[in-house]
Write an enzyme that holds these catalytic residues in place. Structure first.
Site, PDB file in Angstrom:
ATOM      1  N   ASP A  48       0.765  -1.272   0.100  1.00 40.00           N
ATOM      2  CA  ASP A  48       0.212   0.136   0.052  1.00 40.00           C
ATOM      3  C   ASP A  48       1.025   1.231   0.074  1.00 40.00           C
ATOM      4  OD1 ASP A  48      -0.826   0.206   3.627  1.00 40.00           O
ATOM      5  OD2 ASP A  48       0.955  -0.387   2.729  1.00 40.00           O
TER       6      ASP A  48
ATOM      7  N   HIS B  84       9.567  -0.349   9.173  1.00 38.64           N
ATOM      8  CA  HIS B  84       8.565  -1.312   9.015  1.00 38.64           C
ATOM      9  C   HIS B  84       8.786  -2.234   7.916  1.00 38.64           C
ATOM     10  CE1 HIS B  84       6.757   0.423  12.684  1.00 38.64           C
ATOM     11  NE2 HIS B  84       6.292   1.316  11.977  1.00 38.64           N
TER      12      HIS B  84
HETATM   13  O1  RIB Z   1       2.278  -0.618  11.085  1.00 43.22           O
HETATM   14  C1  RIB Z   1       3.037  -0.390   9.978  1.00 43.22           C
HETATM   15  C2  RIB Z   1       2.609  -0.988   8.618  1.00 43.22           C
HETATM   16  O2  RIB Z   1       1.516  -0.214   8.293  1.00 43.22           O
HETATM   17  C3  RIB Z   1       3.688  -0.539   7.293  1.00 43.22           C
HETATM   18  O3  RIB Z   1       3.245  -1.476   6.343  1.00 43.22           O
HETATM   19  C4  RIB Z   1       3.362   0.706   6.774  1.00 43.22           C
HETATM   20  O4  RIB Z   1       3.341   1.052   5.609  1.00 43.22           O
HETATM   21  C5  RIB Z   1       1.369   0.792   7.213  1.00 43.22           C
HETATM   22  O5  RIB Z   1       0.991   0.048   6.064  1.00 43.22           O
HETATM   23 CA    CA Z   2       2.835  -0.859   4.018  1.00 41.63          CA
END
Ligand code: RIB
Ligand code: CA
Length: 309
Positions: free
Chosen positions: A11, A241
């Protein structure tokens, strides 16, 4: 040496873009396609942004659009306050010329995973709706995926959207429950480890100096991301992340795992929480990480992202 085939369900989103460019630039990875999902942005924006990222890296691979909303619950609003209104911080909407693959994400995933049976690692780094729809569409697919490496969840730590839930799981808890309940190999790179892996503006200045085109883009978009984290953590850093999930594919020795059968709370105050359950296949949950090793691996590869492609 044979490169590891992967598909990223994404995303994009700033940390998604970081992870995707890491994967494109890594000599031991072959990205077979991107599938897009709502979450940080609307799915149409995610598709447009994913196409732009493939053009930036001269990777003419399929980009297949996925779900606009969760399986059951109404969609949460996009996290534009974290990733910017167009998904790339303050940058205007990109205008890619490439067109998406005509197949919906779950059909593209089924056909591609079957065509390379047992060879592809599926890397979801957004809400898991497309992956749950893949299971509904093709139950036998569990025998054709090498494994899943998922960015999501918070097992022994607080969430980042609520005290209980991490964003990707919170955005479609029903989908996550279906994915964790299926009999396939899952590695989970969640907040238990990603909340310890940070980069700062100087890191991205150096990446931009080494790779002015794509590195320069990453420097621009991460400035917005670092400002967001400063507003909630009072530190001028951002959390890696999604990049951590891709680094766990190339450098698994940086992570320590625990096998835990997981379920997801799908309603009530703790909706989106990932909790140990009985009587299902265990998920390999990353519980500890050599954060400095992951940070260095990520930055080293990103510093080469203009030359590799
Ligand atoms: O919590 C972090 C996640 O949520 C990552 O994938 C960031 O891109 C959002 O999608
Ligand atoms: Ca993400």
């Amino acid at each position: 040496m044979e490169r590891q085939k992967i598909i990223i369900d994404t995303d994009p989103g700033i940390d998604d873009a970081m992870a995707i460019h890491y994967a494109f630039a890594h000599p031991r990875l072959e990205v077979m396609g991107l599938t897009t999902i709502f979450g940080n942005v609307f799915v149409e924006q995610a598709t447009r942004n994913a196409l732009f990222l493939t053009e930036q890296a001269k990777q003419h691979i399929p980009v297949s659009e996925g779900a606009k909303h969760p399986l059951r619950m109404p969609p949460n609003p996009p996290s534009h306050y974290v990733h910017g209104h167009e998904g790339f911080g303050t940058l205007p909407a990109p205008k890619p010329t490439r067109k998406p693959d005509p197949r919906p994400a779950h059909v593209f995933l089924s056909e591609t995973l079957r065509a390379h049976s047992g060879e592809i690692i599926l890397c979801p780094v957004g809400p898991l709706t497309n992956i749950a729809k893949l299971l509904e569409y093709d139950a036998e697919i569990i025998h054709h995926v090498k494994k899943l490496v998922i960015m999501g969840g918070a097992v022994d730590c607080a969430g980042n959207v609520t005290a209980h839930a991490e964003a990707n799981i919170w955005n479609d808890p029903d989908a996550a429950e279906a994915v964790f309940a299926a009999d396939w190999q899952i590695e989970l790179i969640g907040l238990d480890v990603t909340s310890h892996i940070t980069c700062n503006a100087e890191d991205f200045r150096q990446v931009a100096s080494a790779a002015p085109v794509i590195g320069g883009f990453l420097e621009k978009i991460t400035a917005f991301y670092i400002n967001f984290y400063h507003s909630i953590m009072s530190r001028h850093v951002c959390l890696l992340h999604d990049p951590a999930a891709l680094v766990s594919v190339t450098d698994p020795s940086a992570f320590e795992y625990e096998d835990i059968p997981l379920g997801v709370i799908t309603q009530g105050e703790e909706i989106g929480a990932t909790r140990p359950v009985d009587h299902r296949r265990a998920v390999r949950v990353a519980k500890f990480v050599d954060a400095e090793m992951v940070r260095k691996k990520f930055l080293d590869i990103c510093g080469q992202c203009d030359t590799i492609n």
